[in-house]
Design an enzyme around this catalytic site. Structure first.
Site, PDB file in Angstrom:
ATOM      1  CE  LYS A  44     -18.519  -2.403 -15.537  1.00  0.00           C
ATOM      2  NZ  LYS A  44     -19.708  -3.243 -15.448  1.00  0.00           N
ATOM      3  N   GLY A  45     -14.086  -5.640 -19.836  1.00  0.00           N
ATOM      4  CA  GLY A  45     -13.292  -5.678 -21.064  1.00  0.00           C
ATOM      5  C   GLY A  45     -13.409  -7.009 -21.785  1.00  0.00           C
ATOM      6  CG  ASN A  47     -18.149  -9.720 -19.689  1.00  0.00           C
ATOM      7  OD1 ASN A  47     -17.689 -10.856 -19.648  1.00  0.00           O
ATOM      8  ND2 ASN A  47     -18.650  -9.122 -18.615  1.00  0.00           N
ATOM      9  CB  THR A 218     -27.553   1.827 -22.316  1.00  0.00           C
ATOM     10  OG1 THR A 218     -26.786   1.827 -21.115  1.00  0.00           O
ATOM     11  CG2 THR A 218     -26.620   1.679 -23.506  1.00  0.00           C
ATOM     12  CB  THR A 246     -24.762  -9.647 -14.962  1.00  0.00           C
ATOM     13  OG1 THR A 246     -25.460  -9.662 -13.731  1.00  0.00           O
ATOM     14  CG2 THR A 246     -23.268  -9.466 -14.719  1.00  0.00           C
ATOM     15  CG  ASP A 250     -19.833  -5.596 -19.940  1.00  0.00           C
ATOM     16  OD1 ASP A 250     -19.747  -4.373 -19.679  1.00  0.00           O
ATOM     17  OD2 ASP A 250     -19.765  -6.475 -19.072  1.00  0.00           O
ATOM     18  CB  ALA A 283     -28.966 -16.523 -20.782  1.00  0.00           C
TER      19      ALA A 283
END
Ligand code: RIB
Length: 302
Positions: A44-45, A47, A218, A246, A250, A283
């Site tokens: 996550k970081g 991204n 969100t 996915t 992030d 995407a």
């Protein structure tokens, strides 16, 4: 001395994602075959950091990686994206983080993160890195819950007056103690329920909003809810064709941090970050489609 101008400083996770594309997510005990495997960068970081640079912000990352081929590749990737990696820490004892991701034909996913070196990021590591980076007025420090809670708890004391802390409580767990330095909190619907026990998303946003500077929940195609006062506002999302969700959160967080650094107000930054999240789902892979100021403006019809 830090350079003038605001920065996004991500204190977070980075690693390699192995994504299997399936007709539908497997049931417990089920084995499914697929010829479709995607290997890419994630965590996550990282991204968040790469999305913040794509949105035009000067970005640095505090991260712990294994001393292995994956760690070296992750560092190269961050540097190629323009992220300052002077505070990347090498850990000889643990492998670089890996995530195992299933994505179904309708774009839903499930993710297992094997934390490896990320799990070894300590309170002292973060305190030392932040003392060198010296986040000050105009900077945004962005964190996520893939790093240990003790590491997160170094953030409130490590940021100077006027710096903003944005915390993405993903995956949901116990929130870090922030004492008198609350963050702007970002969660998705599932995390909001896990943190509050409330299935009603507006009620959950209200509870979380009461102890933070603002809480943003969100809600996928529904956009986001913002609780930064007595009223809760809904920010709609532009309609896009969903390929893979996915990394959408992030992208939202990286874009939000970049937009705040660029001086946008919170409502404006949230509206644009929702559009950045929408770009991300079009995407495959956590980094398949990075939002830019231009793509966000196009989606918002500007
Ligand atoms: O949010 C998506 C990310 O979660 C993936 O890149 C994976 O690495 C996990 O950390």
């Amino acid at each position: 001395m830090p350079e003038p101008g605001g920065r996004v400083i991500v204190v977070g996770s980075a690693g390699v994602d192995r994504t299997a594309l399936l007709a539908q997510l497997p049931a417990p005990g089920e084995t499914v075959l697929t010829p479709r495997l995607l290997v890419g960068f994630g965590g996550k970081g990282s991204n968040q950091a790469v999305n913040a640079t794509a949105m035009g912000a000067r970005t640095a990352m505090v991260v712990k990686l294994g001393e292995d081929a994956d760690g070296a590749a992750v560092l190269d990737d961050l540097r190629a994206a323009g992220v300052d990696t002077s505070e990347a820490i090498a850990d000889a004892a643990s492998p670089t983080q890996q995530a195992f991701i299933w994505v179904s034909a309708d774009g839903e996913n499930s993710i297992v993160v094997a934390s490896g070196a990320t799990g070894g990021l300590t309170h002292d590591d973060v305190a030392a890195a932040l003392s060198r980076l010296a986040p000050a007025a105009g900077d945004v420090v962005l964190t996520c819950a893939e790093i240990p809670r003790a590491a997160l708890e170094a953030v409130p004391a490590g940021i100077g007056d006027g710096a903003t802390w944005v915390h993405n409580a993903a995956p949901a767990g116990r929130l870090p103690a922030w004492r008198d330095r609350p963050p702007i909190l970002v969660v998705n619907e599932v995390e909001a329920e896990q943190l509050t026990g409330l299935a009603d998303v507006e009620a959950a946003a209200g509870v979380l909003g009461a102890s933070t500077v603002a809480t943003i929940v969100t809600v996928g195609a529904g956009g986001a809810l913002v609780a930064d006062g007595p009223a809760i506002r809904r920010v709609p999302a532009p309609t896009v064709e969903v390929v893979d969700t996915t990394g959408a959160g992030d992208a939202f967080c990286g874009a939000l941090a970049a937009l705040l650094v660029q001086g946008r107000s919170l409502p404006d930054a949230v509206a644009r970050a929702v559009a950045a999240g929408a770009v991300a789902v079009t995407a495959l892979g956590a980094r398949g489609s990075l939002a830019t100021p231009e793509s966000v403006a196009r989606l918002l019809g500007e």
